[in-house]
Motif scaffolding. Structure first.
Motif, mmCIF file in Angstrom:
data_model
loop_
_atom_site.group_PDB
_atom_site.id
_atom_site.type_symbol
_atom_site.label_atom_id
_atom_site.label_comp_id
_atom_site.label_asym_id
_atom_site.label_seq_id
_atom_site.Cartn_x
_atom_site.Cartn_y
_atom_site.Cartn_z
ATOM 1 N N SER A 1 0.826 -1.207 0.000
ATOM 2 C CA SER A 1 0.000 0.000 0.000
ATOM 3 C C SER A 1 0.860 1.257 0.000
ATOM 4 C CB SER A 1 -0.941 0.000 1.211
ATOM 5 O OG SER A 1 -0.215 0.245 2.388
ATOM 6 N N HIS B 1 -3.789 -4.653 -3.488
ATOM 7 C CA HIS B 1 -4.108 -3.400 -2.799
ATOM 8 C C HIS B 1 -5.041 -2.549 -3.653
ATOM 9 C CE1 HIS B 1 -3.833 0.182 -0.379
ATOM 10 N NE2 HIS B 1 -3.515 0.868 -1.458
ATOM 11 N N SER C 1 -8.740 -0.755 -2.648
ATOM 12 C CA SER C 1 -8.451 0.664 -2.486
ATOM 13 C C SER C 1 -9.322 1.503 -3.431
ATOM 14 C CB SER C 1 -6.964 0.872 -2.750
ATOM 15 O OG SER C 1 -6.631 2.203 -2.712
#
Ligand code: SF4
Ligand code: FES
Lengths: 252, 229
Positions: free
Chosen positions: B89, B162, B166
């Protein structure tokens, strides 16, 4: 029973936002481990003054975890490695080892310029609140508790969001210097309640615009903010803010 | 970022499913390559795709620049990463650059020998331009390429794992319940995509070929030798 420990405090000294800063060190000897960390810094300052040196400047106020004034990046973590849900003022010397060097730095973010040493200017948060963190209607006298029925879950969640103390640890921990956890908590505490819902779109747009204008970064969902938040705010608030913001923009 | 990212994930899902056909039928795979050759819709989709990648890339650099500025000039002397913060991330740009570099190699290995040759004839062997399985076998019979592709796919897995949840978080489709669901969906989707890609690379590297492979490749070679097709 409390035992005494000796530690070295490595603390950041800086005369102003544009000045170059540096670390100074001071040895604290025989500090009872039930001393709070801020009390230990007070003891350090008394020793520095008695040595004819300038004391170390840091923010603090209530010293009971409710005002959000204390800051300090301690050994690489905002508010230090306190219990989950605690601030710097709730950190105790028993969390450190005898002989340890404790590195103390200010919140480092373009949005929070250093005033002196580890005291940073967090007025940016007030400006964001002034941009929209309120309801414009006259609320008058306190209402009867049952006048507006609010589901318990919503009331609880709004209360959780409202527990954000505006300390800025989220910004300090974020590699993007983003204030999204703070802004989203403040948007959510009102948007979740019927009294605040009416102006939710205007509020989200105004507060996000102010946040951007003040130079805070963009959220890339690293979750560093929620990991350090002393009030356990979660990034589901950020998703709610994104939702409010996108629907407000689409409605324009 | 989130919208372009999701569009690219959908493309990857399509591409990976298409690749799996190369494990089952050489003729089937080549038929798909034929559809996706120099037809107007395939060229238009390729241009659209390139546009998406460029947009995703430009947004990434612009965001990184803004965020770097917001961080201020002084950096922390001591940092510690909380457990719940994933390495990926915080390093999406690095992973993205690895993905783009791998994509360059991939375009050289396949696109430059297939669609480009069809569009610009003198750039390569025209008879082999729609023979996808031939190029898969050719590329992955070299173990170095297989290893490079696997490293690339590992970076892509981290990027997608991610990136997907996200994106949903950024689009506001998340919350206390959906957050965990999207995390699980991200992990499953990215793992499926990467396994599909990796299976083809590894299988071809270890000499696996679908049963009609020789027919399809020999026909192409015969055409090439006889100047037919
Ligand atoms: S969200 Fe948490 S870390 Fe950020 S200002 Fe509020 S209480 Fe502090
Ligand atoms: S001094 Fe008030 S929260 Fe720490």
């Amino acid at each position: 029973m409390a035992k005494n420990i000796s530690v070295t405090i490595k603390f950041w000294k800086q005369n102003g936002p544009k000045e170059k800063g540096h670390f100074d060190t001071h040895e604290l000897k025989n500090i009872p481990d039930d001393t709070s960390f801020l009390e230990a810094l007070d003891i350090m300052n008394e020793e520095l003054i008695s040595e004819g040196k300038e004391p170390f400047v840091f923010d603090h106020d209530c010293r009971e975890g409710i005002c959000g004034m204390c800051s300090l990046y301690i050994n690489g973590t905002p508010h230090g490695k306190t219990e989950r849900g605690a601030t710097t003022c709730q950190l105790y010397m028993r969390k450190f080892k005898d002989g340890e060097t404790i590195t103390v730095e200010p919140w480092r973010s373009a949005g929070f310029p250093v005033i002196k040493d580890c005291m940073v200017d967090r007025n940016a948060f007030d400006k964001i609140m002034q941009a929209g963190g309120y309801t414009t209607v006259r609320t008058g006298q306190a209402q009867d508790a049952n006048a507006i029925l609010i589901p318990k879950d919503d009331a609880d969640e709004a209360m959780d969001c409202a527990s954000c103390i505006g300390c800025g640890a989220c910004v300090a921990a974020c590699k993007n210097g983003s204030a999204m956890l703070f802004v989203s908590s403040k948007v959510s505490q009102l948007a979740l309640l019927p009294q605040g819902k009416a102006e939710a779109a205007r509020r989200a747009k105004a507060m996000v615009a102010k946040m951007d204008e003040l130079g805070f970064g963009n959220c890339t969902n690293t979750r560093a903010c929620e990991a350090v938040c002393p009030k356990c705010e979660t990034i589901s608030n950020i998703a709610r803010l994104n939702r409010e913001f996108i629907s407000a923009k689409l409605a324009d | 970022m989130s919208l372009t990212g999701i569009a690219l994930i959908l493309f990857l899902l399509f591409h990976a499913s298409m690749n799996v056909v190369a494990l089952i039928s050489a003729e089937g795979y080549n038929m798909i390559c034929g559809f996706l050759g120099a037809n107007w819709y395939a060229v238009a989709a390729t241009v659209g795709l390139a546009g998406l990648v460029v947009l995703h890339f430009i947004f990434a650099f612009w965001l990184t620049f803004q965020n770097w500025k917001a961080r201020g000039t002084d950096r922390y002397a001591v940092t510690s990463k909380p457990k719940k913060v994933e390495w990926a991330s915080q390093n999406m740009l690095v992973l993205g650059i690895i993905v783009i570099l791998g994509m360059g190699l991939h375009l050289y290995n396949f696109w430059a020998k297939m669609m480009l040759v069809e569009l610009v004839p003198c750039t390569g062997n025209h008879e082999l331009a729609t023979n996808g399985v031939y190029w898969i076998a050719e590329t992955f019979s070299c173990p170095c390429y297989t290893v490079i592709y696997l490293v690339w796919l590992a970076a892509l897995w981290m990027h997608l794992n991610h990136g997907l949840w996200s994106s949903m978080q950024t689009l506001g489709w998340s919350g206390k319940v959906w957050f965990n669901r999207w995390r699980a969906i991200s992990c499953i989707v990215s793992t499926i995509i990467i396994l599909m890609f990796a299976a083809v690379a590894v299988a071809y590297c270890f000499g696996y070929r679908p049963c009609d492979f020789n027919d399809v490749v020999n026909v192409a070679n015969a055409c090439h030798a006889g100047g037919l097709c």
